[in-house]
Design an enzyme around this catalytic site. Structure first.
Site, PDB file in Angstrom:
ATOM      1  N   HIS A  22       0.833  -1.200   0.000  1.00 13.51           N
ATOM      2  CA  HIS A  22       0.000   0.000   0.000  1.00 13.51           C
ATOM      3  C   HIS A  22       0.872   1.256   0.000  1.00 13.51           C
ATOM      4  CE1 HIS A  22      -3.938  -1.994   0.900  1.00 13.51           C
ATOM      5  NE2 HIS A  22      -3.112  -2.932   1.315  1.00 13.51           N
ATOM      6  N   ARG A 159       6.245   2.660  -9.948  1.00 11.31           N
ATOM      7  CA  ARG A 159       7.253   3.710 -10.011  1.00 11.31           C
ATOM      8  C   ARG A 159       7.698   3.973 -11.449  1.00 11.31           C
ATOM      9  NH1 ARG A 159      11.037   0.611  -6.086  1.00 11.31           N
ATOM     10  NH2 ARG A 159       9.657  -1.054  -6.789  1.00 11.31           N
ATOM     11  N   GLU A 264       4.318  -4.624 -11.509  1.00 11.22           N
ATOM     12  CA  GLU A 264       5.647  -4.146 -11.888  1.00 11.22           C
ATOM     13  C   GLU A 264       6.301  -5.108 -12.871  1.00 11.22           C
ATOM     14  OE1 GLU A 264       6.688  -1.893  -7.652  1.00 11.22           O
ATOM     15  OE2 GLU A 264       7.578  -3.844  -8.117  1.00 11.22           O
TER      16      GLU A 264
END
Length: 358
Positions: A22, A159, A264
């Site tokens: 999270h 990211r 990811e």
């Protein structure tokens, strides 16, 4: 009135039992918000977290973002210079309720939520559901009528470095050779010490391959795996790294947790075996398995029986090439930028309407 930079607070927690997912996806969004945007004021970002979060998610501690104390879901502090109010509060908690969000409205102009359990209801202005295949229709009647719903893999909060590595990684994973490097990453908290048996099975199943294990600093497997490194030259262990995207780009196969880290791996097209470590990971991991974007193991108890066979199946280059193509189609790694843009635009519209926070 002099306008201040938009103030956005993230309410998220991490712990050994909850994991760090999270906080990590909120941190991806926070970084996107801190990048130059199409507004003139810049952006101030902070986190409010329960005790122990920085130990379970050390990347947040390294981020240099302000982190304040949260005593409960809706009882938390703002940075001292914010005057007790934010332009937006972003909530990423499985334990929060619609009533908690309503309480937060006294302290923020906009309430936003990150959600992947669509049976819950919310009092929010923006909702992000990164679940592949998710749809705004999943939330019909569960959010206010004017809520902006951003659902589906296009809004996966990863990211920016994964998008930066994407093309390089896809060029490699779409044209795979033999499995020489296996990446093992079972989550920041290494729930139940699962990294050690997974690494040992990988070493035993492919005797010619090297195995790289990524751990958090408090991982239960750490001592045993570091000891094994001293006698097994094919094994390396890294603790609390900052270059996961580059390591995924170089790996031939990954074994990891379900949840956000599976997305990811999809961004860079890395063929992977995902172990469901928590109930909230089941639905997304199952969807990705059905779609051929990964191979799923339903629980840690099934690892010993199923992992060697799945590794041997994905030892074949053609099987990994097919999986890489399916994984890459799930998300492109730019979801955080899309959500950041939508949130800033909503703040700007509210300000133009005369609802400038004091």
């Amino acid at each position: 009135m002099t306008r201040h930079a938009p103030r956005i607070l993230f309410r998220a927690d991490a712990s050994p039992s909850l994991g760090g997912g999270h906080v990590m996806r909120c941190l991806a969004l926070a970084r996107a918000l801190c990048h130059p945007m199409s507004h003139e004021w810049g952006t101030n970002v902070a986190f409010a977290c329960c005790e122990g979060t920085l130990d379970a998610a050390p990347a947040l501690a390294r981020s240099n973002l302000p982190v304040t104390t949260a005593r409960s879901e809706a009882d938390f502090d703002f940075p001292a210079d914010w005057g007790g109010r934010a332009d937006a509060i972003f909530v990423d908690l499985y334990t929060s309720t619609r009533a908690d969000e309503t309480r937060m409205r006294d302290r923020a102009g906009i309430i936003a939520v990150i959600e992947d359990l669509p049976e819950r209801t919310h009092d929010c202005d923006l909702l992000v559901d990164p679940m592949p295949g998710g749809s705004p229709f999943d939330y019909a009647g569960r959010v206010p009528g004017d809520c902006n719903i951003m659902a589906g893999g296009a809004f996966a909060l990863v990211r920016s470095e994964f998008a930066e590595q994407r093309q390089r990684a896809l060029d490699r994973h779409f044209n795979p050779g033999p499995v020489k490097r296996i990446l093992v990453s079972m989550g920041l908290t290494d729930l139940g010490g699962i990294s050690e048996p997974v690494a040992r099975l990988a070493l035993d199943t492919l005797p010619e391959a090297s195995v790289e294990v990524i751990l958090g600093p408090r991982a239960p497997s750490r001592a045993a795996l570091e000891a094994l490194c001293r006698t097994e030259p094919r094994l390396t262990v890294h603790v609390d790294i900052d270059d996961m995207a580059q390591r995924m780009a170089k790996a031939d196969l990954a074994i990891g947790a379900g949840g956000g880290t599976a997305l990811e791996r999809c961004v860079v097209g890395l063929p992977s075996i995902a172990v469901v470590l928590a109930g909230n990971q089941q639905e997304m991991t199952g969807l990705l398995d059905t779609d051929g974007a990964l191979a799923a193991i339903a629980s840690p108890e099934d690892v010993l029986a199923e992992l060697p066979g799945l590794i041997r199946r994905l030892e074949r280059p053609a099987a990994r090439a097919r999986m890489a193509e399916r994984a890459a189609a799930v998300c492109d790694g730019r979801g955080a930028q899309r959500v950041a843009r939508a949130l800033v635009e909503r703040i700007e519209r509210q300000r133009e309407a005369g609802h400038e926070p004091v």
